[in-house]
Design an enzyme around this catalytic site. Structure first.
Site, PDB file in Angstrom:
ATOM      1  N   ASN A 195      65.337 -17.832 -39.292  1.00  0.00           N
ATOM      2  CA  ASN A 195      65.623 -16.475 -38.842  1.00  0.00           C
ATOM      3  C   ASN A 195      64.397 -16.046 -38.041  1.00  0.00           C
ATOM      4  OD1 ASN A 195      66.266 -13.864 -38.304  1.00  0.00           O
ATOM      5  ND2 ASN A 195      66.747 -13.283 -40.419  1.00  0.00           N
TER       6      ASN A 195
ATOM      7  N   PRO B 102      59.157 -11.986 -37.366  1.00  0.00           N
ATOM      8  CA  PRO B 102      58.538 -10.671 -37.505  1.00  0.00           C
ATOM      9  C   PRO B 102      59.422  -9.622 -38.157  1.00  0.00           C
ATOM     10  CG  PRO B 102      59.058 -11.146 -35.201  1.00  0.00           C
ATOM     11  CD  PRO B 102      59.228 -12.426 -35.971  1.00  0.00           C
ATOM     12  N   ASN B 103      58.775  -8.807 -38.957  1.00  0.00           N
ATOM     13  CA  ASN B 103      59.362  -7.646 -39.642  1.00  0.00           C
ATOM     14  C   ASN B 103      60.272  -8.011 -40.817  1.00  0.00           C
ATOM     15  OD1 ASN B 103      58.145  -5.656 -37.865  1.00  0.00           O
ATOM     16  ND2 ASN B 103      59.542  -6.447 -36.313  1.00  0.00           N
TER      17      ASN B 103
ATOM     18  N   ARG C 212      75.781  -5.852 -31.981  1.00  0.00           N
ATOM     19  CA  ARG C 212      74.683  -4.898 -31.848  1.00  0.00           C
ATOM     20  C   ARG C 212      74.320  -4.677 -30.367  1.00  0.00           C
ATOM     21  NH1 ARG C 212      70.016  -6.201 -35.852  1.00  0.00           N
ATOM     22  NH2 ARG C 212      69.476  -4.051 -35.257  1.00  0.00           N
TER      23      ARG C 212
ATOM     24  N   HIS D  47      71.018 -15.084 -39.081  1.00  0.00           N
ATOM     25  CA  HIS D  47      70.702 -13.660 -38.961  1.00  0.00           C
ATOM     26  C   HIS D  47      71.425 -12.904 -40.062  1.00  0.00           C
ATOM     27  CE1 HIS D  47      68.830 -14.400 -35.149  1.00  0.00           C
ATOM     28  NE2 HIS D  47      69.871 -15.157 -34.850  1.00  0.00           N
TER      29      HIS D  47
ATOM     30  N   ARG E 259      63.332  -1.747 -44.594  1.00  0.00           N
ATOM     31  CA  ARG E 259      63.573  -1.662 -43.151  1.00  0.00           C
ATOM     32  C   ARG E 259      65.067  -1.541 -42.865  1.00  0.00           C
ATOM     33  NH1 ARG E 259      63.792  -6.939 -39.278  1.00  0.00           N
ATOM     34  NH2 ARG E 259      63.925  -5.831 -37.315  1.00  0.00           N
TER      35      ARG E 259
ATOM     36  N   GLU F 123      70.228 -21.746 -37.154  1.00  0.00           N
ATOM     37  CA  GLU F 123      69.775 -20.381 -36.861  1.00  0.00           C
ATOM     38  C   GLU F 123      70.568 -19.389 -37.710  1.00  0.00           C
ATOM     39  OE1 GLU F 123      69.971 -19.314 -32.695  1.00  0.00           O
ATOM     40  OE2 GLU F 123      70.084 -17.186 -33.194  1.00  0.00           O
TER      41      GLU F 123
ATOM     42  N   TYR G 176      70.133  -4.259 -42.540  1.00  0.00           N
ATOM     43  CA  TYR G 176      69.623  -5.522 -43.090  1.00  0.00           C
ATOM     44  C   TYR G 176      69.807  -5.663 -44.604  1.00  0.00           C
ATOM     45  CZ  TYR G 176      67.552  -5.814 -38.474  1.00  0.00           C
ATOM     46  OH  TYR G 176      67.393  -5.867 -37.111  1.00  0.00           O
TER      47      TYR G 176
ATOM     48  N   ALA H 214      63.234 -10.935 -34.039  1.00  0.00           N
ATOM     49  CA  ALA H 214      63.241 -10.522 -32.620  1.00  0.00           C
ATOM     50  C   ALA H 214      62.862 -11.670 -31.679  1.00  0.00           C
ATOM     51  CB  ALA H 214      62.305  -9.343 -32.426  1.00  0.00           C
TER      52      ALA H 214
HETATM   53  C1  DQA Z   1      67.704 -10.374 -37.133  1.00  0.00           C
HETATM   54  C2  DQA Z   1      68.364  -9.833 -35.858  1.00  0.00           C
HETATM   55  C3  DQA Z   1      67.335  -9.633 -34.760  1.00  0.00           C
HETATM   56  O1  DQA Z   1      67.961  -9.125 -33.582  1.00  0.00           O
HETATM   57  C4  DQA Z   1      66.286  -8.638 -35.205  1.00  0.00           C
HETATM   58  O2  DQA Z   1      65.279  -8.504 -34.221  1.00  0.00           O
HETATM   59  C5  DQA Z   1      65.700  -8.963 -36.528  1.00  0.00           C
HETATM   60  C6  DQA Z   1      66.549  -9.500 -37.584  1.00  0.00           C
HETATM   61  C7  DQA Z   1      68.702 -10.449 -38.321  1.00  0.00           C
HETATM   62  O3  DQA Z   1      68.406 -11.165 -39.267  1.00  0.00           O
HETATM   63  O4  DQA Z   1      69.743  -9.785 -38.292  1.00  0.00           O
HETATM   64  O5  DQA Z   1      64.526  -8.690 -36.786  1.00  0.00           O
HETATM   65  O6  DQA Z   1      67.243 -11.690 -36.881  1.00  0.00           O
END
Ligand code: DQA
Length: 159
Positions: free
Chosen positions: A87, A23-24, A120, A113, A31, A111, A36, A90
């Site tokens: 990725n 998501p997002n 964070r 990020h 964003r 995994e 990011y 959240a």
């Molecule tokens: C994320 C880190 C997560 O905590 C966050 O909710 C994201 C992006 C990252 O790529 O840094 O949406 O996965």
């Protein structure tokens, strides 16, 4: 002339990697760019697909804001992909369903990020998915995707 590198899977087909985005991540570039970065997901996809080509690997990108859709796509990797770079955004911190799907398909998973989740908020420090992945890459911005590509090729190669 330089010989092209080809990464083949056990069936002698070109290695195919699914880059799954939660998501997002469709909002990347607009964003929180200070967290990011400035690149959109499609720019990252172009870079990763180019790099993948140099390894003779096919990279396929998907993004969803819905947990169930991500779970379905993980289930559908069986027989279609050789590995997953995930990725989960959240959902990394909450989704037992995604963790169980990774565990169920028994496909190697890395995994990733963009941000350094350990640096964070405390609620981002724990990943419920990490334990079913070969490893975690976090904090290198869009380069985390390139590192994820190299890591998954290495993990598959070890099998
Ligand atoms: C994320 C880190 C997560 O905590 C966050 O909710 C994201 C992006 C990252 O790529 O840094 O949406 O996965």
């Amino acid at each position: 002339m330089k010989k092209a590198t080809l990464s083949l899977n056990l069936n002698n087909n070109l290695m195919k990697i699914l880059f799954l985005n939660g998501p997002n991540l469709n909002l990347l570039s607009e964003r929180e760019p200070q967290v990011y970065g400035n690149k959109s997901l499609s720019q990252i996809e172009t870079e990763v697909r180019e790099r993948a080509k140099t390894f003779g690997v096919e990279a396929v990108f998907r993004q969803s804001n819905q947990e169930g859709e991500l779970v379905t796509w993980i289930q559908e990797t069986k027989g279609q992909f050789d590995g997953i770079v995930l990725n989960a955004a959240a959902y990394t911190h909450t989704s037992i369903a995604i963790r169980d799907a990774i565990s169920a398909v028994k496909l190697p998973c890395v995994e990733i990020h963009l941000s350094n989740i350990q640096a964070r908020e405390p609620f981002r420090h724990h990943s419920v998915i990490a334990a079913v992945c070969a490893g975690q890459i976090s904090g290198f911005g869009s380069f985390s995707y390139i590192l994820g590509l190299e890591a998954i090729i290495n993990v598959i190669g070890r099998k």
